[in-house]
Scaffold this motif. Sequence first.
Motif, PDB file in Angstrom:
ATOM      1  N   GLU A  50     -11.492 -13.144  12.383  1.00  9.96           N
ATOM      2  CA  GLU A  50     -11.791 -12.923  13.798  1.00  9.96           C
ATOM      3  C   GLU A  50     -13.287 -12.944  14.078  1.00  9.96           C
ATOM      4  O   GLU A  50     -13.829 -11.993  14.653  1.00  9.96           O
TER       5      GLU A  50
ATOM      6  N   VAL B 219       2.888  -4.714   2.717  1.00  7.30           N
ATOM      7  CA  VAL B 219       1.996  -5.309   3.718  1.00  7.30           C
ATOM      8  C   VAL B 219       2.125  -6.823   3.694  1.00  7.30           C
ATOM      9  O   VAL B 219       2.117  -7.486   4.732  1.00  7.30           O
TER      10      VAL B 219
ATOM     11  N   TYR C 180       0.862  -1.180   0.000  1.00  5.90           N
ATOM     12  CA  TYR C 180       0.000   0.000   0.000  1.00  5.90           C
ATOM     13  C   TYR C 180       0.896   1.227   0.000  1.00  5.90           C
ATOM     14  O   TYR C 180       1.640   1.429   0.952  1.00  5.90           O
TER      15      TYR C 180
HETATM   16  N1  LIG Z   1      -6.464  -0.007   2.398  1.00  5.84           N
HETATM   17  C1  LIG Z   1      -5.276   0.150   3.004  1.00  5.84           C
HETATM   18  N2  LIG Z   1      -4.500   1.221   2.724  1.00  5.84           N
HETATM   19  C2  LIG Z   1      -3.301   1.380   3.314  1.00  5.84           C
HETATM   20  N3  LIG Z   1      -2.780   0.536   4.232  1.00  5.84           N
HETATM   21  C3  LIG Z   1      -3.492  -0.543   4.556  1.00  5.84           C
HETATM   22  C4  LIG Z   1      -4.784  -0.797   3.972  1.00  5.84           C
HETATM   23  N4  LIG Z   1      -5.261  -1.948   4.488  1.00  5.84           N
HETATM   24  C5  LIG Z   1      -4.326  -2.382   5.352  1.00  5.84           C
HETATM   25  N5  LIG Z   1      -3.264  -1.547   5.409  1.00  5.84           N
HETATM   26  C6  LIG Z   1      -2.057  -1.734   6.236  1.00  5.84           C
HETATM   27  O1  LIG Z   1      -1.587  -3.032   6.022  1.00  5.84           O
HETATM   28  C7  LIG Z   1      -1.091  -3.597   7.219  1.00  5.84           C
HETATM   29  C8  LIG Z   1      -1.709  -4.945   7.444  1.00  5.84           C
HETATM   30  O2  LIG Z   1      -3.086  -4.785   7.651  1.00  5.84           O
HETATM   31  P1  LIG Z   1      -4.020  -6.012   7.999  1.00  5.84           P
HETATM   32  O3  LIG Z   1      -5.387  -5.469   8.165  1.00  5.84           O
HETATM   33  O4  LIG Z   1      -3.828  -7.092   7.006  1.00  5.84           O
HETATM   34  O5  LIG Z   1      -3.446  -6.460   9.387  1.00  5.84           O
HETATM   35  P2  LIG Z   1      -3.994  -7.561  10.407  1.00  5.84           P
HETATM   36  O6  LIG Z   1      -2.905  -8.550  10.599  1.00  5.84           O
HETATM   37  O7  LIG Z   1      -5.305  -8.078   9.945  1.00  5.84           O
HETATM   38  O8  LIG Z   1      -4.161  -6.700  11.712  1.00  5.84           O
HETATM   39  P3  LIG Z   1      -5.287  -6.792  12.853  1.00  5.84           P
HETATM   40  O9  LIG Z   1      -4.871  -7.919  13.716  1.00  5.84           O
HETATM   41  O10 LIG Z   1      -5.150  -5.483  13.540  1.00  5.84           O
HETATM   42  O11 LIG Z   1      -6.603  -6.984  12.185  1.00  5.84           O
HETATM   43  C9  LIG Z   1      -1.365  -2.585   8.315  1.00  5.84           C
HETATM   44  O12 LIG Z   1      -0.171  -1.920   8.598  1.00  5.84           O
HETATM   45  C10 LIG Z   1      -2.366  -1.655   7.705  1.00  5.84           C
HETATM   46  O13 LIG Z   1      -2.173  -0.362   8.198  1.00  5.84           O
END
Ligand SMILES: Nc1ncnc2c1ncn2[C@@H]1O[C@H](COP(=O)(O)OP(=O)(O)OP(=O)(O)O)[C@@H](O)[C@H]1O
Lengths: 349, 259
Positions: free
Chosen positions: A159, A18, A13
């Motif tokens: 989740e 990511v 992103y």
């Molecule tokens: N649409 C987006 N635009 C920019 N950054 C994003 C976007 N979606 C996710 N991110 C970034 O990507 C990274 C991973 O996000 P993700 O939601 O996959 O994490 P996660 O492991 O599911 O976290 P959580 O346990 O908090 O749900 C994070 O740093 C988030 O800020």
Amino acid sequence: MTNVKVNSVAKTYGTTPVLADITTEFADGSFTSLLGPSGSGKTTLLRIIAGFIKPDQGLVMIGNNDVTDVPVWGRNIGMMFQSYALFPHMTIAQNVAFGLERRGIRGAEARRQVDRALEMVRLPGFGDRTPKQLSGGQQQRVALARAIVIKPSVLLLDEPLSALDRRLRQEMQVELLRIQRESGLTTIFVTHDQEEALTLSDKVAILDKGRIVQIGEPETVYEKPLTRFSAEFLGDSNFLTGAVEDGAVRLADGSLIKSTSILPATGSTVTLAIRPEKMAIASGSTAENSIKARITTVIYAGPVLSYHLETADGLPLKLFAQNRDGTVLKEGDEISLTWSAQHTVAVAD
Amino acid sequence: MKSLGRFYLIATLVFLYTPILVMMAMGFNESQLYELPFTFSTRWYDALWNNKILLTAGMNSIIIALITSVVATALGTMASVALSRRTFRGKSLLQLMLLPPIAIPWLITGTAMLIFFYWSGIGRGMHALLIGHVALAIPYVVLVVGTGFRTIRADLEEAAMSLGSTPVHAFFSVTLPLLYPSILGAALFAFAVSLDQFVISYFLATPGYTTLPVQIYSSIRKGFTPEINAISTVLLLGSMTVILIFARFAKPGDTRDKR
Ligand SMILES: Nc1ncnc2c1ncn2[C@@H]1O[C@H](COP(=O)(O)OP(=O)(O)OP(=O)(O)O)[C@@H](O)[C@H]1O
Ligand SMILES: [Mg+2]
């Protein structure tokens, strides 16, 4: 029934990577948990498999089909959302029948399948109610029925239980596992909760900063963590660092620690991980490994006693002891900890 | 607390409705000069029935308000969809630009429109009134529908898509039914904005094509008769009926969960 393959998938992103080059396979009918800290990319990976997000590179395969360019609605996935996402303007039966209708199944056949799905989640006869008339746990079951009634190729859950209170959550874990076993659906489950991941899964995948650092059966990942991160993230761990010498590890205080792990070349530095419950308070001198430490904190939790300790070098340690004979040690006591070479695991930093 | 709240509510309603009730009553008073004692008469309604100018203006107002309501609601809802569910360049600027028209005094908007319509050859008359009213109503629609959108979680559409809906099907089967009360409210708002509109209509109307507020204004200048009360009463009852029907479906001001 189908397996799911992810091949060199990456997603960035802006300038933040990511997901970095993820390659893994989810076996047919298996239950895999994606476990990792917040922001590690669990949701992103799940949504790439679902088809909500297009990866920058790499392939997603469901069964023998490359679905990388297939949109969500063409992938035949079952998805459960954290917020239930039931359609509030439809009855429970209409909610469950929604996906069937999209597949051209209507009328008596649809009713039969909806009834069976509601029975499966133990909500028979709830079809005429609206989502608002159900409790959170019941809504969650309806969401599950709606996701499985379409016989999806893969069940994806982000989740789904985190909004439920502890007791309901445990109840739903049992239900989820039963339904997954009965339906034989390949299931990918995102969770923050390590206990949930361990108890439910055939496989646990640990994610860190957009990479899968370890994937394997729960016992393997717990007993033989590959990296310091997995040892720390899944359960608790003590870490000792030293130099390899004569097939063992020499610590700074001069003691020699044995391990059954394959160690790097003599002279190189290595980190050893030992689970706090694998250590014992010394009773004899037969143990393979031992270390002296002073108790700094005592946490009495009923069946388990948890001690925080410190070695002469200032290294913090943890020890979990079964409360077998009711003796509780005190802060400031100097004790000797012992454990076996088999429970001493060399991990990468 | 509860009785105090009720007192305020009643006081507010009394304040709002007393002048209206007096106005309605005077439409049924025999006297042309609003003199008491009150003598019941339908004289002014008979006069109204023969006052083609006032009736035509009333009809014009309703037609314009209806068309404005339909067109502004359709366009405004589409704008809301784009603003709430899509990302595109310049979106936040557009979103920001939608609000000031609500706060700009109508006199200024009206003057600007008059000058622009004159300069561009659009001119005045029914079509100009329609364009003006639609432009005026769209920001309200976007505001009302946009607020409705915010109460609908995006994951509902995602859930529909995971079950096999295309984005279009998901929108029509899930989002639109949930948005329905907001859209209805927005349509009502647009209708009211148009029906109420005086300043802009005054600028854009022609001697041959006026709306009710404009016509009432010119009648008052010539001399006030209870005919005005009569047509106001008719209009009031008409719009009240519409609003009450709407209120049956969506309770405005009541945000409690209907369990
Ligand atoms: N649409 C987006 N635009 C920019 N950054 C994003 C976007 N979606 C996710 N991110 C970034 O990507 C990274 C991973 O996000 P993700 O939601 O996959 O994490 P996660 O492991 O599911 O976290 P959580 O346990 O908090 O749900 C994070 O740093 C988030 O800020
Ligand atoms: Mg997440």
